[in-house]
Design a protein around this motif. Sequence first.
Motif, mmCIF file in Angstrom:
data_model
loop_
_atom_site.group_PDB
_atom_site.id
_atom_site.type_symbol
_atom_site.label_atom_id
_atom_site.label_comp_id
_atom_site.label_asym_id
_atom_site.label_seq_id
_atom_site.Cartn_x
_atom_site.Cartn_y
_atom_site.Cartn_z
ATOM 1 N N SER A 1 -102.574 31.358 9.965
ATOM 2 C CA SER A 1 -102.219 30.892 11.311
ATOM 3 C C SER A 1 -102.246 29.373 11.423
ATOM 4 O O SER A 1 -101.471 28.790 12.177
ATOM 5 C CB SER A 1 -103.176 31.499 12.348
ATOM 6 N N TYR A 2 -103.135 28.729 10.692
ATOM 7 C CA TYR A 2 -103.296 27.279 10.775
ATOM 8 C C TYR A 2 -103.288 26.679 9.364
ATOM 9 O O TYR A 2 -104.343 26.305 8.827
ATOM 10 C CB TYR A 2 -104.594 26.921 11.501
ATOM 11 N N TYR B 1 -111.626 26.706 4.668
ATOM 12 C CA TYR B 1 -111.835 27.762 5.661
ATOM 13 C C TYR B 1 -112.841 28.792 5.148
ATOM 14 O O TYR B 1 -113.739 29.238 5.876
ATOM 15 C CB TYR B 1 -110.510 28.453 5.981
ATOM 16 N N LEU C 1 -107.015 32.964 9.342
ATOM 17 C CA LEU C 1 -107.060 31.588 9.832
ATOM 18 C C LEU C 1 -106.159 30.693 8.998
ATOM 19 O O LEU C 1 -105.460 29.814 9.515
ATOM 20 C CB LEU C 1 -108.508 31.090 9.782
#
Length: 226
Positions: free
Chosen positions: A134-135, A149, A131
Amino acid sequence: MPNMPTPQQLPNYISRLSPRQILIAVIATSAAMFLSTNRKISTALLLPQYVLLPQLLSETLYQSALVTRFGTGLAICLILYLTADHIQNAPLAPESEPGSDTRSGRGLPGEMGLAFRTLTLVLGAFVAQRLWRSYPLPPMPPELTLASYWLMIAGTLVALISLDPLRIGFGLLSFADGFVALYLFWGPGFLVTALLNVVEVLLALGVVLFAEGGLRVSTTEGEMEE
């Protein structure tokens, strides 16, 4: 052997830590909380999230807002620690099997085995890392993004695999702390910080009421069986 910092020196000591060191400390302590089945130890391991994580927001938040985050974390962990001590020392604490000792923090009812918790932890770490890749959420510091996260994912997993009310609360508070860190970066301000602090304190009180309610139910059942 280096001297340990006193409580008065602790803020200055934390401010000297690099963002990577803070990230490692937050991940390590939350992972240990994930694996531990001792309620009081888990409460102590929850504290670094409130003490260290705000330091990653030091360039965004006002100093007074950071102080309120520290104070809120200390208050929440103190409330949870006292509740954990009360539950573990209760004369009719729930037992999952003969010979289990919940009063000393061992044998929490319905807890998955260490191997299962370890595998779940590894899965959570993988999801958090993917995650984060990707972000990345620029211009947020990468250490803050990964820590947030990780806390949200690990907190969710703790709440999902635990049957002990207090440990479910630890997971919910970890998730909330990760979410608050993300939110405060994009919406810093003393009023917003104060409102989020109040929400987290209310969540902690709700966890305490839930845990104490479960203890009363188990005590009543134990008396009926006698």
